[in-house]
Design a protein around this motif. Structure first.
Motif, PDB file in Angstrom:
ATOM      1  N   GLU A 158     -18.452 -13.376  23.901  1.00 55.65           N
ATOM      2  CA  GLU A 158     -17.907 -13.323  22.547  1.00 55.65           C
ATOM      3  C   GLU A 158     -17.299 -14.655  22.126  1.00 55.65           C
ATOM      4  O   GLU A 158     -17.052 -14.875  20.961  1.00 55.65           O
ATOM      5  N   HIS A 161     -20.736 -18.294  19.461  1.00 57.81           N
ATOM      6  CA  HIS A 161     -21.105 -17.824  18.126  1.00 57.81           C
ATOM      7  C   HIS A 161     -22.383 -17.013  18.210  1.00 57.81           C
ATOM      8  O   HIS A 161     -23.286 -17.342  18.966  1.00 57.81           O
ATOM      9  N   SER A 162     -22.463 -15.940  17.443  1.00 56.65           N
ATOM     10  CA  SER A 162     -23.593 -15.020  17.558  1.00 56.65           C
ATOM     11  C   SER A 162     -24.926 -15.670  17.229  1.00 56.65           C
ATOM     12  O   SER A 162     -25.969 -15.210  17.656  1.00 56.65           O
ATOM     13  N   PRO A 239     -22.140  -9.765  16.423  1.00 56.68           N
ATOM     14  CA  PRO A 239     -20.817  -9.600  17.028  1.00 56.68           C
ATOM     15  C   PRO A 239     -20.412  -8.138  17.203  1.00 56.68           C
ATOM     16  O   PRO A 239     -19.773  -7.781  18.189  1.00 56.68           O
ATOM     17  N   ASN A 242     -22.291  -6.766  20.125  1.00 54.92           N
ATOM     18  CA  ASN A 242     -21.733  -7.359  21.334  1.00 54.92           C
ATOM     19  C   ASN A 242     -20.430  -6.692  21.748  1.00 54.92           C
ATOM     20  O   ASN A 242     -20.166  -6.503  22.933  1.00 54.92           O
ATOM     21  N   ARG A 243     -19.630  -6.285  20.749  1.00 58.68           N
ATOM     22  CA  ARG A 243     -18.352  -5.653  21.073  1.00 58.68           C
ATOM     23  C   ARG A 243     -18.537  -4.295  21.739  1.00 58.68           C
ATOM     24  O   ARG A 243     -17.815  -3.941  22.663  1.00 58.68           O
TER      25      ARG A 243
END
Length: 283
Positions: A158, A161-162, A239, A242-243
């Motif tokens: 994280e 950057h995505s 993001p 990813n979380r």
């Protein structure tokens, strides 16, 4: 008679393995369909693929279903021969064969399109840069090694950057390299229909990551669409995925996932879900 020939629909033939179908496959078929009126896609059997390339990841039935769901495909031929012949084109009344500008050979090193090329019934379209089945597999393999740990410390993705996920130009594999696909407004428009729901439509909304778009996603969208007249699909941003997924997910970045979903026949409009708030996608 000449007028009938001029008005005759141009039938285009494409063939391939279509294993782990991705937006690169869809873009190739989109370009092929643009060269004619009716697109016939031949798909090789598991046995043929295993003989010439190695065992496919997905079964023949799964591959057939995924290609049938691509919006530019009019007809699918199951068990198409690995080497494209003039007899095959004639059997399905196709005027010519279309393939990407990459080389495809048999286990013996023979060009699989040499017969149709010699007969001048072969056309090429540009291969979609930055994505291939090999590239996708490479991304998955990298996730099991470099992406999990960095030295003795767990890698915190994280902090990255995505936008670098799966398309970092500095990251190179000795075989495939990392995806360098750069989405454009033109590409989004090419894949979109631009249709909006009518006031009388019953609108169904679903959302998810839709990473590595596969037959399970397709089955889900088909069932969701049965509950209404118009289906809207929300995609979570990189993001957000990813979380809740962790590690270096998603494997395909947002723009790639957008194109994969847009290529599906059951889709009419695509929205982006940003922090659980519905926003229209702008590029």
């Amino acid at each position: 008679m000449s007028e009938q020939v001029e008005n005759k629909p141009v039938r285009v033939w494409c063939d391939g393995c279509y294993d782990m179908v991705h937006f690169g496959h869809a873009n190739s078929l989109r370009q092929a369909k643009a060269l004619g009126h009716y697109l016939v896609v031949g798909i090789h059997t598991d046995e043929e693929i295993t003989k010439h390339k190695g065992p496919p990841v997905f079964t023949a039935e799964e591959r057939y279903k995924m290609v049938k769901a691509i919006k530019w495909v009019d007809e699918v031929v199951e068990g198409a021969p690995y080497v494209t012949t003039l007899e095959t084109l004639d059997q399905y009344n196709c005027d010519f064969c279309v393939h990407g500008d990459d080389i495809t050979v048999t286990a013996d090193g023979v060009d699989t399109y040499h017969l149709v090329k010699k007969a001048n019934r072969y056309k090429e379209v540009k291969r979609t840069e930055g994505v291939s089945t090999t590239d996708v597999l490479n991304r998955m393999l990298c996730m099991t090694r470099q992406h999990f740990y960095k030295g003795d410390k767990e890698y915190e993705v994280e902090k990255e950057h995505s936008s670098v996920m799966g398309q970092d130009k500095a990251a190179r594999s000795p075989w495939t390299g990392c995806s360098q696909f750069l989405p454009t407004t033109k590409k989004i428009i090419q894949f979109s229909e631009g249709i909006e729901p009518k006031p009388t439509d019953k609108v169904v909304y679903v959302a998810g990551a839709f990473d590595m778009f596969h037959v399970g996603h397709l089955d889900f969208l088909e069932k969701a669409h049965q509950h209404g007249n118009f289906l809207i699909v929300g995609l979570h941003t990189d993001p957000v995925v990813n979380r809740y997924k962790g590690r270096n997910f998603p494997i395909m970045n947002l723009h790639e996932r957008v194109l994969s979903v847009l290529a599906c026949k059951v889709l009419f409009l695509l929205y982006n879900l940003l922090k659980w708030v519905i926003l229209l996608l702008f590029f």
